[in-house]
Design a protein around this motif. Structure first.
Motif, PDB file in Angstrom:
ATOM      1  N   PHE A  72       3.102  18.834   2.450  1.00 44.35           N
ATOM      2  CA  PHE A  72       2.502  18.736   1.118  1.00 44.35           C
ATOM      3  C   PHE A  72       3.230  17.729   0.239  1.00 44.35           C
ATOM      4  CE2 PHE A  72       0.767  22.907   2.366  1.00 44.35           C
ATOM      5  CZ  PHE A  72      -0.574  22.663   2.091  1.00 44.35           C
ATOM      6  N   LEU A  73       4.541  17.556   0.442  1.00 41.02           N
ATOM      7  CA  LEU A  73       5.299  16.553  -0.315  1.00 41.02           C
ATOM      8  C   LEU A  73       4.831  15.146   0.045  1.00 41.02           C
ATOM      9  CD1 LEU A  73       7.633  16.225  -2.341  1.00 41.02           C
ATOM     10  CD2 LEU A  73       9.197  16.094  -0.390  1.00 41.02           C
ATOM     11  N   THR A  74       4.590  14.900   1.329  1.00 44.25           N
ATOM     12  CA  THR A  74       4.085  13.600   1.770  1.00 44.25           C
ATOM     13  C   THR A  74       2.666  13.377   1.270  1.00 44.25           C
ATOM     14  OG1 THR A  74       5.435  13.791   3.778  1.00 44.25           O
ATOM     15  CG2 THR A  74       3.701  12.127   3.783  1.00 44.25           C
ATOM     16  N   LEU A  75       1.868  14.432   1.343  1.00 43.58           N
ATOM     17  CA  LEU A  75       0.486  14.358   0.858  1.00 43.58           C
ATOM     18  C   LEU A  75       0.459  14.033  -0.629  1.00 43.58           C
ATOM     19  CD1 LEU A  75      -2.223  14.803   2.358  1.00 43.58           C
ATOM     20  CD2 LEU A  75      -2.256  17.109   1.400  1.00 43.58           C
ATOM     21  N   TYR A  76       1.330  14.695  -1.391  1.00 38.39           N
ATOM     22  CA  TYR A  76       1.412  14.428  -2.829  1.00 38.39           C
ATOM     23  C   TYR A  76       1.753  12.963  -3.092  1.00 38.39           C
ATOM     24  CZ  TYR A  76       3.409  13.964  -7.458  1.00 38.39           C
ATOM     25  OH  TYR A  76       3.701  13.505  -8.715  1.00 38.39           O
ATOM     26  N   ASN A  77       2.739  12.446  -2.391  1.00 36.36           N
ATOM     27  CA  ASN A  77       3.161  11.064  -2.614  1.00 36.36           C
ATOM     28  C   ASN A  77       2.057  10.073  -2.273  1.00 36.36           C
ATOM     29  OD1 ASN A  77       6.296  10.329  -3.227  1.00 36.36           O
ATOM     30  ND2 ASN A  77       6.077  12.408  -2.427  1.00 36.36           N
ATOM     31  N   TYR A  78       1.285  10.371  -1.233  1.00 31.05           N
ATOM     32  CA  TYR A  78       0.179   9.479  -0.870  1.00 31.05           C
ATOM     33  C   TYR A  78      -0.842   9.415  -2.002  1.00 31.05           C
ATOM     34  CZ  TYR A  78      -3.856   7.506   1.471  1.00 31.05           C
ATOM     35  OH  TYR A  78      -4.940   6.717   1.791  1.00 31.05           O
ATOM     36  N   PHE A  79      -1.283  10.580  -2.495  1.00 22.42           N
ATOM     37  CA  PHE A  79      -2.271  10.610  -3.569  1.00 22.42           C
ATOM     38  C   PHE A  79      -1.701  10.012  -4.864  1.00 22.42           C
ATOM     39  CE2 PHE A  79      -4.075  14.369  -1.123  1.00 22.42           C
ATOM     40  CZ  PHE A  79      -5.156  13.647  -0.641  1.00 22.42           C
ATOM     41  N   TYR A  80      -0.424  10.261  -5.097  1.00 21.79           N
ATOM     42  CA  TYR A  80       0.255   9.752  -6.290  1.00 21.79           C
ATOM     43  C   TYR A  80       0.270   8.220  -6.311  1.00 21.79           C
ATOM     44  CZ  TYR A  80       4.763   8.509  -8.616  1.00 21.79           C
ATOM     45  OH  TYR A  80       5.763   7.941  -9.350  1.00 21.79           O
ATOM     46  N   PHE A  81       0.643   7.614  -5.189  1.00 13.52           N
ATOM     47  CA  PHE A  81       0.685   6.151  -5.130  1.00 13.52           C
ATOM     48  C   PHE A  81      -0.716   5.546  -5.135  1.00 13.52           C
ATOM     49  CE2 PHE A  81       5.093   6.624  -3.393  1.00 13.52           C
ATOM     50  CZ  PHE A  81       5.723   5.843  -4.350  1.00 13.52           C
ATOM     51  N   LYS A  82      -1.657   6.153  -4.428  1.00 16.10           N
ATOM     52  CA  LYS A  82      -3.022   5.639  -4.406  1.00 16.10           C
ATOM     53  C   LYS A  82      -3.648   5.713  -5.793  1.00 16.10           C
ATOM     54  CE  LYS A  82      -5.210   4.374  -1.427  1.00 16.10           C
ATOM     55  NZ  LYS A  82      -5.414   3.012  -0.867  1.00 16.10           N
ATOM     56  N   GLY A  83      -3.377   6.816  -6.503  1.00 12.74           N
ATOM     57  CA  GLY A  83      -3.938   6.979  -7.843  1.00 12.74           C
ATOM     58  C   GLY A  83      -3.424   5.943  -8.810  1.00 12.74           C
ATOM     59  N   THR A  84      -2.120   5.701  -8.791  1.00 14.41           N
ATOM     60  CA  THR A  84      -1.549   4.719  -9.720  1.00 14.41           C
ATOM     61  C   THR A  84      -1.932   3.289  -9.333  1.00 14.41           C
ATOM     62  OG1 THR A  84       0.524   4.762  -8.433  1.00 14.41           O
ATOM     63  CG2 THR A  84       0.426   6.120 -10.418  1.00 14.41           C
ATOM     64  N   ASP A 101       0.827  -1.199   0.000  1.00 13.64           N
ATOM     65  CA  ASP A 101       0.000   0.000   0.000  1.00 13.64           C
ATOM     66  C   ASP A 101       0.867   1.257   0.000  1.00 13.64           C
ATOM     67  OD1 ASP A 101      -2.379   1.289  -0.183  1.00 13.64           O
ATOM     68  OD2 ASP A 101      -2.983   1.004   1.898  1.00 13.64           O
ATOM     69  N   ALA A 102       0.225   2.399  -0.260  1.00 15.21           N
ATOM     70  CA  ALA A 102       0.932   3.668  -0.437  1.00 15.21           C
ATOM     71  C   ALA A 102       1.867   4.037   0.717  1.00 15.21           C
ATOM     72  CB  ALA A 102      -0.076   4.784  -0.688  1.00 15.21           C
ATOM     73  N   PRO A 103       1.432   3.976   1.989  1.00 14.92           N
ATOM     74  CA  PRO A 103       2.329   4.396   3.081  1.00 14.92           C
ATOM     75  C   PRO A 103       3.630   3.596   3.143  1.00 14.92           C
ATOM     76  CG  PRO A 103       0.075   4.289   3.870  1.00 14.92           C
ATOM     77  CD  PRO A 103       0.084   3.672   2.503  1.00 14.92           C
ATOM     78  N   LEU A 104       3.556   2.278   2.858  1.00 14.27           N
ATOM     79  CA  LEU A 104       4.749   1.435   2.891  1.00 14.27           C
ATOM     80  C   LEU A 104       5.747   1.869   1.814  1.00 14.27           C
ATOM     81  CD1 LEU A 104       6.219  -1.171   3.879  1.00 14.27           C
ATOM     82  CD2 LEU A 104       5.011  -2.377   2.049  1.00 14.27           C
ATOM     83  N   ILE A 105       5.274   2.066   0.588  1.00 19.33           N
ATOM     84  CA  ILE A 105       6.144   2.466  -0.515  1.00 19.33           C
ATOM     85  C   ILE A 105       6.694   3.874  -0.286  1.00 19.33           C
ATOM     86  CG2 ILE A 105       6.342   2.676  -3.019  1.00 19.33           C
ATOM     87  CD1 ILE A 105       5.642  -0.139  -2.032  1.00 19.33           C
ATOM     88  N   MET A 106       5.851   4.757   0.246  1.00  9.31           N
ATOM     89  CA  MET A 106       6.287   6.131   0.542  1.00  9.31           C
ATOM     90  C   MET A 106       7.458   6.149   1.510  1.00  9.31           C
ATOM     91  SD  MET A 106       2.565   7.891   1.053  1.00  9.31           S
ATOM     92  CE  MET A 106       3.207   9.128   2.171  1.00  9.31           C
ATOM     93  N   PHE A 107       7.322   5.367   2.587  1.00  9.66           N
ATOM     94  CA  PHE A 107       8.364   5.352   3.614  1.00  9.66           C
ATOM     95  C   PHE A 107       9.708   4.978   3.013  1.00  9.66           C
ATOM     96  CE2 PHE A 107      10.980   2.778   6.470  1.00  9.66           C
ATOM     97  CZ  PHE A 107      11.255   3.705   7.468  1.00  9.66           C
ATOM     98  N   TRP A 108       9.738   3.899   2.247  1.00 12.85           N
ATOM     99  CA  TRP A 108      11.013   3.447   1.682  1.00 12.85           C
ATOM    100  C   TRP A 108      11.513   4.367   0.573  1.00 12.85           C
ATOM    101  CZ3 TRP A 108      14.181   0.601   4.168  1.00 12.85           C
ATOM    102  CH2 TRP A 108      13.701  -0.305   5.118  1.00 12.85           C
ATOM    103  N   ARG A 109      10.605   5.001  -0.147  1.00 17.52           N
ATOM    104  CA  ARG A 109      11.037   5.968  -1.162  1.00 17.52           C
ATOM    105  C   ARG A 109      11.762   7.135  -0.509  1.00 17.52           C
ATOM    106  NH1 ARG A 109       7.512   9.845  -5.318  1.00 17.52           N
ATOM    107  NH2 ARG A 109       9.208  10.091  -6.827  1.00 17.52           N
ATOM    108  N   PHE A 110      11.164   7.693   0.526  1.00 16.26           N
ATOM    109  CA  PHE A 110      11.796   8.825   1.216  1.00 16.26           C
ATOM    110  C   PHE A 110      13.090   8.403   1.910  1.00 16.26           C
ATOM    111  CE2 PHE A 110       7.408  10.791   1.287  1.00 16.26           C
ATOM    112  CZ  PHE A 110       7.749  11.865   0.487  1.00 16.26           C
ATOM    113  N   PHE A 111      13.104   7.207   2.469  1.00 16.33           N
ATOM    114  CA  PHE A 111      14.296   6.728   3.169  1.00 16.33           C
ATOM    115  C   PHE A 111      15.484   6.623   2.205  1.00 16.33           C
ATOM    116  CE2 PHE A 111      17.108   3.397   4.761  1.00 16.33           C
ATOM    117  CZ  PHE A 111      17.310   3.807   6.077  1.00 16.33           C
TER     118      PHE A 111
END
Length: 278
Positions: free
Chosen positions: A66-78, A23-33
């Motif tokens: 807003f960067l985190t918010l963008y990434n959440y919507f970006y991953f959920k959308g795709t 899901d989006a939060p998991l991918i976001m975390f590792w992307r930012f890391f």
């Protein structure tokens, strides 16, 4: 900037592939890391200090949100929608909405050509999301709601970054925006199996590294630099190259169909961006 935008075009395909792993939060975390780790040596190499003052901190925290918010919507959308359509919709709406907000609320000037461009841009956006057949259920199922929210989130990132140049260089600004986004995305991923990624295959890691080091550490930082040096309006103009590459990569790697309304809407939106920045 052109090379940075190519990495952004590819990122929509990367995100679609990664969406099948978690899901989006998991991918976001590792992307930012990974982005933070890969960007840290650049801060040192360019001779910048990791220290930030209070005023810089406020800009960074606001940008982080807003960067985190963008990434959440970006991953959920795709995850639920078409990567190619999302890449066209978000990246053409971004400069159009940026110009509109700058003109109406931030003291910018809207000329006749800008108004024509804005009209064409919103018609193009309506064609891409097929507005005439939309209801709230379909808006979520196609990912279009997430794509639209991603666009508004990114406009906020652009405007905040352009203002931050008064108090901080874009390199430490980028680093700390990525670093604080790790914490925010971790809070969202608190119930996710964070360490399960080490069981995933080569395809996952290839796409994650391309997304983190290519599109974010390189692409996003170059965009931040352009927002500072050129201003939000001119920097956002380079985004018009992304729809073509996003659609091309999605067709080639994901076998996504070329939908004529998406193509026509994308062409109108690109013309709109050209007019606004002419």
């Amino acid at each position: 900037m052109i090379l940075a935008m190519v990495t952004w075009g590819l990122s929509w395909t990367n995100a679609k592939i990664l969406g099948s792993y978690g899901d989006a939060p998991l991918i976001m975390f590792w992307r930012f890391f990974i982005a933070t780790i890969s960007f840290a040596p650049i801060v040192w190499w360019k001779g910048h200090s990791f220290k930030i003052n209070r005023e810089s901190f406020y800009y960074i925290i606001l940008n982080t949100f807003f960067l985190t918010l963008y990434n959440y919507f970006y991953f959920k959308g795709t995850q639920v929608g078409l990567a190619g359509a999302g890449g066209v919709l978000v990246t053409t709406l971004n400069p159009i909405i940026t110009s509109l907000i700058s003109g109406l609320f931030l003291g910018g000037i809207l000329y006749k050509k800008d108004l024509v461009g804005l009209a064409l841009g919103f018609v193009g956006g309506a064609l891409i999301i097929r507005l005439w057949e939309m209801d709230m259920t379909l808006l979520f199922q196609t990912g279009n709601f997430y794509f639209i929210m991603a666009s508004f989130s990114w406009v906020s990132v652009t405007l905040i970054t352009s203002k931050s140049k008064k108090v901080i260089s874009f390199i430490p600004y980028s680093f700390w925006s990525f670093a604080f986004s790790i914490l925010l995305s971790f809070a969202l991923a608190i119930n996710e199996p964070i360490l399960d990624v080490f069981q995933f295959d080569f395809i996952f890691w290839l796409n994650l590294i391309l997304l983190a080091t290519g599109a974010m550490a390189f692409g996003t930082s170059v965009y931040f630099l352009a927002s500072v040096e050129l201003g939000p309006k001119k920097a956002s103009a380079y985004i018009f190259t992304v729809p073509l590459t996003a659609m091309g990569f999605a067709m080639y790697y994901l076998d996504e169909p070329l939908i004529m309304t998406t193509l026509l809407g994308g062409i109108l939106a690109i013309i709109a961006v050209f007019l606004i920045n002419k």
